[in-house]
Design a protein around this motif. Sequence first.
Motif, PDB file in Angstrom:
ATOM      1  N   LEU A  67     121.236 100.440  98.049  1.00  0.00           N
ATOM      2  CA  LEU A  67     121.586 101.068  96.776  1.00  0.00           C
ATOM      3  C   LEU A  67     120.401 101.819  96.188  1.00  0.00           C
ATOM      4  O   LEU A  67     120.553 102.942  95.677  1.00  0.00           O
ATOM      5  N   GLU A  92     137.546  91.599  89.756  1.00  0.00           N
ATOM      6  CA  GLU A  92     137.077  92.985  89.779  1.00  0.00           C
ATOM      7  C   GLU A  92     137.640  93.802  88.621  1.00  0.00           C
ATOM      8  O   GLU A  92     136.908  94.578  87.980  1.00  0.00           O
ATOM      9  N   THR A 148     127.894  96.111  89.726  1.00  0.00           N
ATOM     10  CA  THR A 148     127.086  97.273  90.106  1.00  0.00           C
ATOM     11  C   THR A 148     127.967  98.508  90.262  1.00  0.00           C
ATOM     12  O   THR A 148     127.658  99.588  89.736  1.00  0.00           O
ATOM     13  N   GLN A 149     129.081  98.366  90.969  1.00  0.00           N
ATOM     14  CA  GLN A 149     129.970  99.506  91.168  1.00  0.00           C
ATOM     15  C   GLN A 149     130.558 100.009  89.861  1.00  0.00           C
ATOM     16  O   GLN A 149     130.817 101.208  89.719  1.00  0.00           O
ATOM     17  N   TYR A 183     130.720  94.050  92.297  1.00  0.00           N
ATOM     18  CA  TYR A 183     131.703  94.606  91.371  1.00  0.00           C
ATOM     19  C   TYR A 183     131.027  95.176  90.124  1.00  0.00           C
ATOM     20  O   TYR A 183     131.375  96.276  89.667  1.00  0.00           O
TER      21      TYR A 183
END
Length: 277
Positions: A166, A64, A119-120, A117
């Motif tokens: 999302l 991450e 995407t965030q 991870y």
Amino acid sequence: MPAHVAKTWFITGASRGLGAQWAEAALSRADRVAATARSVKALDSLVERYGDLVLPLELDVTDEAAVHRAVAAAEERLGGIDILVNNAGQAVVGAVEEVTAAQAREQMEVNYFGALYVTQAVVPRMRERRGGQIIQISSMGGVVALPTMGTYHATKWALEALSQALAAEVAEYGVRVTLVEPLTFPSELGTMASAMPEYDHARALVMAGFEGLGIAPGDPAAAGRAMLALADDPHPPLRVFFGANGLALVRPEYARRLAVWEEWDHLARLAQGASPA
């Protein structure tokens, strides 16, 4: 037709398979690509051919912290990410009993948590800029579950749910989300679990089903052209198959689901009981 405006892509798993094809397609029209792979050396050929249009990044999507560093580097070097393609993935082919817990967990770490991870890491800046496109590479197995591929399909079902939620969350900010669901393409991502003869019948059933529906490997170059068309569409769909005859597989699947729910609706009502006052 208006002139093409160059875009900036962030593509995970860009060193081989469809990921490499999509990177090539974007670069061939002078878009910029932050291309990631577990080994940055695997991206040398892209750099040799396209020079500064490529930002090669070594990345294990299950790390991450490394994901956030890679996204930050791409934002700084290339001036913002317009399109994210979460492509990095792996598959273990095997019946549920054949796949080890470690194999199942590793698939989920790459295919689901890795995509989560990245995407965030990308969404905040897209949201601030009020625009961007997130393309999640799911699978035909994100909407059906075939024998001997259950643990792989489970990762894609998880990605489908995440991405549908999302899409509703970020639409307000002009960020579009699409699940690309490839059928079959030449790929190196699959490994085989230790086969048990007790499940030979299941393997035969899957092969017969593919042959019966006329599902054959697609052309990766054509998939590259399709990806560009998707990226350029101002109103992309939430879901789209890549490959022919996907509808022939999902139509009966969804018809069976509805039929079973309707047949057993009496049990659903029994479980409801008397509504509380």
